[in-house]
Write an enzyme that holds these catalytic residues in place. Sequence first.
Site, short mmCIF file in Angstrom:
data_model
loop_
_atom_site.label_atom_id
_atom_site.label_comp_id
_atom_site.label_asym_id
_atom_site.label_seq_id
_atom_site.Cartn_x
_atom_site.Cartn_y
_atom_site.Cartn_z
N ASP A 121 0.80 -1.22 0.00
CA ASP A 121 0.00 0.00 0.00
C ASP A 121 0.83 1.27 0.00
OD1 ASP A 121 -2.60 -0.88 -0.30
OD2 ASP A 121 -2.75 -1.49 1.79
N ASP A 181 -6.71 -4.01 -5.37
CA ASP A 181 -6.26 -2.72 -4.85
C ASP A 181 -4.84 -2.38 -5.31
OD1 ASP A 181 -7.87 -4.49 -3.32
OD2 ASP A 181 -7.85 -3.17 -1.59
N1 GLY Z 1 -7.49 -1.04 -0.15
C1 GLY Z 1 -8.37 -1.52 0.80
C2 GLY Z 1 -9.79 -1.19 0.53
O1 GLY Z 1 -10.11 -0.72 -0.53
O2 GLY Z 1 -10.59 -1.40 1.40
#
Ligand code: GLY
Length: 619
Positions: A121, A181
Amino acid sequence: MARRVIPTLRAWVLLGALGALAPPARGFDEAAADRALAFARRQLEHTATDPAVPPTQSPKSSRGGPWKRVANTDRVGWTQGFFPGLVWFMFEPGREAVWRTRADTWTRPLEVQKSNRETHDLGFKFMPSYGHAYRLTGDPYYRDVLLEAARSLASRYHPEVGAIDCCDWNDPPWRVATVTDTLVDLELLFWAARNGGEPAWNDLALQHALTAARDMVRPDGGTWHVVDYDDTGRVRSKETFQGYADDSTWSRGQAWAVYGFTMAYRYTRDPRMLQAAREVTDYYLARLPADAVPPWDFDAPPSQQQKDSSAAAIAASALQELSTYATSTAEARRYREAALAMLDSLASPAYLAEGTTNPGILLHGTAFYRTRIKPSGDDIDASLIYGDYYFVEALGRFQRAAAGGWLSALAFPGAPHALGTSHTGVRVVDFDVTPLSQPIDGVIGYADSATVVTGYTDLALAVRLNAEGLVDARRGDAYGALAAVPYTAHTPLHVRLWVDLPARTYSVWVTPPGGAEVLLAERFPFRADAPPTDDLGQVAFKSERFDEAYRVTSHTVRAPTPQELLDGRPATRQPAPPDATAPLAEPPGRAGMGCQAGTGALLGLLGLVPWLARRRRAR
Ligand code: GLY
């Protein structure tokens, strides 16, 4: 899980052909965007100055009460970049020092994350915060942090799988897990590879996106949220961790795919990315309800319906970009109208937090609905900071597109625009260029209509807004300028070219706002290594650091008048009168309208004096 009726791919295509993939836009316009942005600004100002919300604790979500926050040091948290990103968005249009200070104050605490190698992330943490900081200020401190963060992200690449392993902390027994994601996190690698990082990071990011397009996208265009691999790259499982069931489609995951593939196409111009973006988009649009805001999972049963405004905000932003890559007017319109329908809903009282106690911008987001994996759920029917971020990004994109003109692009195949085949001999070109940031590194270059423009060497002549903050022009093998003309973000410069195609030379005049024309280049030779340039058939708007770095408006190409041909230069441009009704006054010292280029150079340098004086004062 409950039985679901999912149309086949052929049915989607048919629906698309019938124009039924998205509800029509119901009148989202600039006034609506301005109103929503004014509200966003008030909310953000309130939070940014709230002593109860220190910059070491980023706002994450609210259900009407104070923000839930996440510490800047939280290695697993993925949302800390969004609030600083929103504050940078507030700095962007007016460039007010107070917003810069706030944005910087909220950005710097995240530096501690640059060496975090436990998570994918880093793109979410760093592109909204440090990415905008560098884009809007050019301060190398921000770039250095971004490059280290990109190195940390690249360390999670698994060569046998051809993908970035999402995370080290998963409860489920995954081995090398990839999630939708991550497609958005890839921007950090694409960007860094072009801004001083390892060129290989681009290839890792593209390979990850190709792996996802192969394994994560279902034949109907829906997506699994998770694909887990073993160490040899064999698929172990396909799941929907944050969605309703493994064969359902989690709407925010689908929106990440729409955004991620579109962004990957922006950087790479790889047609497989565009194809993947189309497939996941068409699926997403076909499954939308009437208000264009999806439920948290497209397949959740009626008893579990709950909206996710954050998915709509992500899609509204991405679709505006995707519409610019469409290969037909109908496709471009379909994506754009779908985006506007989403914005129309999100900016309405049904979704905007205006008039509520909520400190966020959008209502009705769903972070994590109750699922078999997480029965308690998390932040259901809440304001989510990432929903707010992509909503404001989408509003900004809408405003930039509404302002018209051509925006620069990062990728060469996306930068050129055709001008036809009729511009031969000697031509006069006029345009206004407005840097949208400062400093930028952007080139407005020209090529023959027969040239396939894939790089700078294809541009025979070019005007540049250079990384030092000055305007210059290509002179044969290098860039040069006869005068130091600075440029300023959000301030248009008028540029005029006299292009002599048979002689392979060109001259350039630049008019700073309120100033006189300055001769920047006089009969500069074309690039020697450029392809034959017999016509001014294409203009390319290329930028190095970011796309949409500048805007070009009022671009015209014309034949010179007989008088201009006699003079060997275009007629001098008159500065705009102070008001439209006042008669045009001859500017002082500019009586010799028909002067030869040499005199023009002198007058141009005279016109530069106030600029140079101002620059000296600034030092
Ligand atoms: N990236 C985590 C979510 O979208 O909840």
